[in-house]
Design an enzyme around this catalytic site. Structure first.
Site, PDB file in Angstrom:
ATOM      1  N   CYS A 107      62.042  -6.802 -40.763  1.00 22.99           N
ATOM      2  CA  CYS A 107      61.453  -5.960 -41.251  1.00 22.99           C
ATOM      3  C   CYS A 107      60.094  -6.166 -42.041  1.00 22.99           C
ATOM      4  O   CYS A 107      59.903  -7.262 -42.360  1.00 22.99           O
ATOM      5  CB  CYS A 107      62.129  -5.491 -42.841  1.00 22.99           C
ATOM      6  SG  CYS A 107      61.497  -4.350 -44.008  1.00 22.99           S
ATOM      7  N   ASN A 141      54.503  -6.738 -30.727  1.00 20.44           N
ATOM      8  CA  ASN A 141      55.031  -6.085 -29.462  1.00 20.44           C
ATOM      9  C   ASN A 141      55.515  -4.837 -29.792  1.00 20.44           C
ATOM     10  O   ASN A 141      56.428  -5.013 -30.448  1.00 20.44           O
ATOM     11  CB  ASN A 141      55.686  -6.877 -28.644  1.00 20.44           C
ATOM     12  CG  ASN A 141      55.807  -6.362 -27.400  1.00 20.44           C
ATOM     13  OD1 ASN A 141      55.008  -6.365 -26.267  1.00 20.44           O
ATOM     14  ND2 ASN A 141      57.090  -5.602 -27.096  1.00 20.44           N
ATOM     15  N   GLU A 142      54.939  -3.678 -29.416  1.00 25.40           N
ATOM     16  CA  GLU A 142      55.595  -2.498 -29.680  1.00 25.40           C
ATOM     17  C   GLU A 142      56.136  -2.040 -31.031  1.00 25.40           C
ATOM     18  O   GLU A 142      57.582  -1.844 -31.127  1.00 25.40           O
ATOM     19  CB  GLU A 142      56.580  -2.256 -28.494  1.00 25.40           C
ATOM     20  CG  GLU A 142      55.947  -1.907 -27.117  1.00 25.40           C
ATOM     21  CD  GLU A 142      56.891  -1.721 -26.003  1.00 25.40           C
ATOM     22  OE1 GLU A 142      58.117  -1.966 -26.343  1.00 25.40           O
ATOM     23  OE2 GLU A 142      56.564  -1.070 -24.972  1.00 25.40           O
ATOM     24  N   CYS A 147      62.732   1.110 -41.577  1.00 18.94           N
ATOM     25  CA  CYS A 147      64.079   0.345 -41.999  1.00 18.94           C
ATOM     26  C   CYS A 147      64.323   0.921 -43.341  1.00 18.94           C
ATOM     27  O   CYS A 147      63.519   1.750 -43.821  1.00 18.94           O
ATOM     28  CB  CYS A 147      63.491  -0.940 -41.838  1.00 18.94           C
ATOM     29  SG  CYS A 147      64.759  -2.282 -42.424  1.00 18.94           S
ATOM     30  N   GLU A 310      51.206  -3.112 -20.224  1.00 22.83           N
ATOM     31  CA  GLU A 310      52.381  -3.133 -19.362  1.00 22.83           C
ATOM     32  C   GLU A 310      52.401  -1.768 -18.363  1.00 22.83           C
ATOM     33  O   GLU A 310      52.595  -0.764 -18.854  1.00 22.83           O
ATOM     34  CB  GLU A 310      53.551  -3.353 -20.290  1.00 22.83           C
ATOM     35  CG  GLU A 310      53.582  -4.231 -21.161  1.00 22.83           C
ATOM     36  CD  GLU A 310      54.773  -4.439 -21.919  1.00 22.83           C
ATOM     37  OE1 GLU A 310      55.747  -3.722 -21.676  1.00 22.83           O
ATOM     38  OE2 GLU A 310      54.830  -5.031 -22.944  1.00 22.83           O
ATOM     39  N   TRP A 318      67.629  -2.061 -18.194  1.00 21.31           N
ATOM     40  CA  TRP A 318      68.269  -3.278 -18.872  1.00 21.31           C
ATOM     41  C   TRP A 318      69.605  -3.382 -18.271  1.00 21.31           C
ATOM     42  O   TRP A 318      70.014  -4.311 -17.827  1.00 21.31           O
ATOM     43  CB  TRP A 318      68.290  -2.973 -20.490  1.00 21.31           C
ATOM     44  CG  TRP A 318      67.171  -3.313 -20.959  1.00 21.31           C
ATOM     45  CD1 TRP A 318      65.723  -3.565 -20.507  1.00 21.31           C
ATOM     46  CD2 TRP A 318      66.802  -3.336 -22.311  1.00 21.31           C
ATOM     47  NE1 TRP A 318      65.026  -3.942 -21.239  1.00 21.31           N
ATOM     48  CE2 TRP A 318      65.587  -3.646 -22.628  1.00 21.31           C
ATOM     49  CE3 TRP A 318      67.466  -2.772 -23.620  1.00 21.31           C
ATOM     50  CZ2 TRP A 318      64.783  -3.519 -23.965  1.00 21.31           C
ATOM     51  CZ3 TRP A 318      66.942  -2.793 -24.791  1.00 21.31           C
ATOM     52  CH2 TRP A 318      65.586  -3.307 -24.902  1.00 21.31           C
ATOM     53  N   GLU A 358      66.660  -8.516 -19.900  1.00 23.97           N
ATOM     54  CA  GLU A 358      65.667  -7.976 -18.854  1.00 23.97           C
ATOM     55  C   GLU A 358      65.814  -8.346 -17.366  1.00 23.97           C
ATOM     56  O   GLU A 358      65.005  -8.453 -16.545  1.00 23.97           O
ATOM     57  CB  GLU A 358      64.289  -7.789 -19.501  1.00 23.97           C
ATOM     58  CG  GLU A 358      64.235  -6.876 -20.411  1.00 23.97           C
ATOM     59  CD  GLU A 358      62.920  -6.562 -21.080  1.00 23.97           C
ATOM     60  OE1 GLU A 358      61.731  -7.210 -20.627  1.00 23.97           O
ATOM     61  OE2 GLU A 358      62.679  -5.638 -21.714  1.00 23.97           O
TER      62      GLU A 358
HETATM   63  C1  GLA Z   1      58.592  -3.010 -23.370  1.00 25.21           C
HETATM   64  C2  GLA Z   1      58.365  -4.168 -24.046  1.00 25.21           C
HETATM   65  C3  GLA Z   1      58.285  -5.367 -22.934  1.00 25.21           C
HETATM   66  C4  GLA Z   1      59.526  -5.332 -22.120  1.00 25.21           C
HETATM   67  C5  GLA Z   1      59.500  -3.942 -21.329  1.00 25.21           C
HETATM   68  C6  GLA Z   1      60.716  -3.655 -20.633  1.00 25.21           C
HETATM   69  O1  GLA Z   1      57.476  -2.194 -23.017  1.00 25.21           O
HETATM   70  O2  GLA Z   1      57.080  -4.514 -24.590  1.00 25.21           O
HETATM   71  O3  GLA Z   1      58.237  -6.788 -23.356  1.00 25.21           O
HETATM   72  O4  GLA Z   1      60.562  -5.618 -22.721  1.00 25.21           O
HETATM   73  O5  GLA Z   1      59.373  -2.986 -22.399  1.00 25.21           O
HETATM   74  O6  GLA Z   1      61.923  -3.214 -21.175  1.00 25.21           O
END
Ligand code: GLA
Length: 675
Positions: A107, A141-142, A147, A310, A318, A358
């Site tokens: 969180c 990341n993303e 929460c 990306e 997955w 992955e």
């Molecule tokens: C996202 C994540 C990556 C990877 C891709 C594929 O975009 O940022 O780390 O996990 O998805 O699932």
């Protein structure tokens, strides 16, 4: 131009790294993103840091001239850390803890997690300060959605106290007198989690509501806002640590249409937006227009060009795999991103992994480490971009039309969508597609954006509104801009209460209409509409309008309000305001938008009938050269009829009258001098 891959040296034996670096170089790869999930390798024990392996990986890569984007590893906390404080795990709306075993298992508001994050980021930033190979940083990341843990509750109460100043003000704004929800103190405030009247069963068969919860709309909206602020605050904590040691650009990888966070706010502290684009995976296939719209939004987040962090480069999923990108598709997706504002291109991922969830997520190399067709295609793109990067870096999309996306409005609509089949995202998508079919470029951006460069601004279903926003719209139209408003505009205050003004509330003067009543269409009932765009059908909503200055452009042709106006236009100052009082089927919406664009003198990059399945994007390079990017999204040949003379930027060939595109083909056409 950054042309790169996402690389995980920690997944491969060290002996392999040099081979990878050489193969990358041969494919013209000049940057890699590293380390964004490697916390357990970088800090294997509490306070024990190990950067030696990452140093060696960076050395190996930089020996081939490859530069580095370093990810902070906080999206995947190690087990030793999570075991210290199990209350750092995220909790869902039902009070269930989401445990260890994947990622994003933390969180952003937990004070202990924040301290450990600060420490690893500081250690990394200090270690890599002034490192000659490092070019940029990516935070986490993303970032994801909300929460509902104890840390959130405490932070939410503080956030509300700052926002409202007094509990009485909060009670007034939320209207907590309703159902005895009055709070006497900040300590009594709750999170909008599972409550007594909430239940999935209440949504009705097949309804499209994305939230089953029935909380006070003010509370729900504020919680979404709070969570964006909390995430931005956590991101800022990391940015501050990096900034102690480095002035390099800092980004975070966003997710296109993802709408749990307000990306305009999240990106305020970032130097550059980047995003992750997977058009075709196990969960679905995005239409070319949906991808284009996501790119345009990512450009609109800061009204600046962005990087792809990306970009899909193989079949992926997955538990199962999506379609394998066909020959030419990786190149098509690459140029589509570049045409819409990408000026960095990083592919996910270098090589398919042998383990982990992955292991099906393919990238450029297959599991055996051999580069085949996809590798050759990427290498070919790399070669082309060495020649073309000057056209893309610093280029502009000189659009005259903006489509306004508001996260606050999206959240309000999601909690109470007016009609069970209404979706804010789907309506925006319909307007975008209508423009895309006419090859009209759009800036998808927020209402905070300077509107003065635009001829036309579309802000569908903008139901939350402030005096400032209304005044901004009035000034824009008064000076000659044109505005598209729709049903359910101006119906609420910014804090999600219904307005007591006659609808469309603060937009009434602009629109030159007043609502007599409205009709939510349910259980298959539809209403015919006819007017300047021909005939169409409303299937969700009809406003019953009284004209107070506007003129009708279309009338309802059925139900008890047959013959009354459905779509209107109002002169206001130098400009015009279109009011679309109902939803429309796709074909009618497209014709209506075509009519509006024609009235406003906005033409597409190429005529709509020039070629089906081909997207045309009009651009201006940093040096002022004008060019067209033609993208054939079909796996069949296409001929595009052109007006004017062009030069193919790759072959140097002169192109007049028409361009021939192969399946998934791309052409970049420079406007020839003197045309
Ligand atoms: C996202 C994540 C990556 C990877 C891709 C594929 O975009 O940022 O780390 O996990 O998805 O699932």
């Amino acid at each position: 131009m950054k042309f790169g891959v996402d690389y995980y040296p920690e997944h491969w034996p060290e002996e392999r790294w040099a081979i990878d670096a050489r193969l990358m170089k041969e494919a013209r790869i000049n940057v890699v993103r590293l380390a964004e999930f490697a916390w357990a390798k970088l800090e294997p024990e509490d306070g024990v840091f190990d950067f030696a392996w990452l140093d060696r990986a960076i050395d190996t890569l930089s020996r081939e001239g490859i530069r580095i984007i370093l990810g902070t590893p906080t999206a995947a906390a190690p087990k030793w850390l999570m075991d210290k404080r199990p209350d750092m795990y995220p909790v869902d709306e039902h009070g269930l803890t989401k445990g260890f075993g994947t990622r994003r298992h933390y969180c952003v508001n937990h004070p202990v997690y924040r301290e450990y994050s600060r420490r690893i980021v500081r250690a990394m930033a200090e270690h890599y300060r002034d490192h000659p190979a490092v070019d940029a940083w990516q935070i986490d990341n993303e970032f994801g959605g909300a929460c509902y843990c104890q840390s959130d509750l405490e932070a939410f109460r503080e956030w509300l106290a700052l926002r409202y100043g007094s509990i009485d003000k909060l009670n007034e704004e939320w209207g907590t007198v309703f159902w005895s929800q009055t709070y006497r103190d900040w300590d009594e405030i709750i999170l909008p989690a599972y409550a007594a009247s909430d239940g999935f069963s209440q949504n009705g068969g097949g309804a499209r509501m994305t939230t089953p919860f029935n909380h006070n709309p003010g509370l729900q909206l504020d919680y979404q806002r709070f969570f964006t602020d909390a995430t931005a605050d956590y991101q800022r904590l990391q940015i501050d640590e990096i900034r102690r040691f480095s002035e390099l650009p800092i980004t975070h990888n966003l997710m296109g249409h993802f709408s749990e966070l307000d990306y305009y706010k999240l990106a305020e502290d970032l130097d550059v937006v980047s995003w992750d684009n997977y058009p075709n995976n196990m969960w679905g296939k995005s239409s070319p227009a949906s991808v284009a719209m996501a790119h345009d939004l990512m450009r609109g987040v800061k009204n600046r060009n962005f990087w792809m962090m990306e970009q899909q480069s193989g079949p992926c999923g997955w538990h199962a795999m999506g379609d394998t990108p066909e020959p030419g598709q990786l190149r098509l997706w690459t140029y589509q991103a570049l045409a819409h504002g990408a000026e960095g291109m990083v592919y996910f991922r270098w090589r398919a992994c042998l383990f982990g969830i992955e292991q099906y997520w393919h990238g450029i190399l297959d599991h055996d480490g051999i580069g085949r067709r996809r590798y050759r295609e990427i290498a070919g793109i790399g070669e082309e971009l060495e020649k073309l990067s000057g056209l893309f870096v610093g280029a502009a999309n000189p659009n005259r039309t903006a489509l306004i996306k508001s996260y606050d409005n999206e959240w309000s609509h999601r909690a109470q969508p007016h009609n069970l089949r209404f979706s804010y995202g789907a309506l925006l998508d319909q307007y975008y597609r209508a423009a895309a079919r006419r090859q009209v470029g759009l800036d998808v951006t927020g209402i905070h954006t300077d509107l003065s460069p635009y001829k036309l601004v579309m802000m569908p279903v903008f139901n939350l509104v402030t005096e400032e926003i209304a005044a901004k719209c009035e000034a824009f139209v008064a000076r000659g801009g044109s505005l598209v408003l729709t049903f359910r505009s101006g119906t609420r205050t910014w804090n999600n209460r219904m307005t007591e003004k006659t609808f469309p509330g603060l937009f009434r003067k602009l629109a030159g209409v007043e609502l007599e009543e409205f009709d939510s269409l349910n259980f298959g009932r539809t209403v015919p509409v006819a007017g300047v765009f021909g005939e169409g059908t409303a299937a969700q909503w009809c406003d019953v309008l009284k004209l107070t200055g506007a003129e009708p452009l279309a009338d309802y042709a059925g139900h008890y309000y047959a013959g009354t106006p459905a779509v209107t236009v109002n002169r206001f100052g130098q400009g015009r305001v279109y009011y679309v009082g109902c939803d429309l089927d796709d074909a009618a919406a497209e014709r209506l938008l075509g009519y509006i664009l024609e009235q406003e003198g906005i033409a597409g990059a190429i005529p709509p009938q020039a070629a089906a399945g081909v997207e045309a994007v009009s651009r201006r390079a940093a040096d002022g050269r004008r060019y067209l990017v033609l993208l054939n999204h079909a796996n069949t040949d296409a001929l595009v009829k052109l007006q004017g003379r062009y030069v193919d930027a790759l072959s140097g060939e002169a192109i007049c009258d028409q361009a021939a595109l192969s399946p998934y083909g791309v052409q970049i056409l420079l406007e020839a001098e003197g045309v």
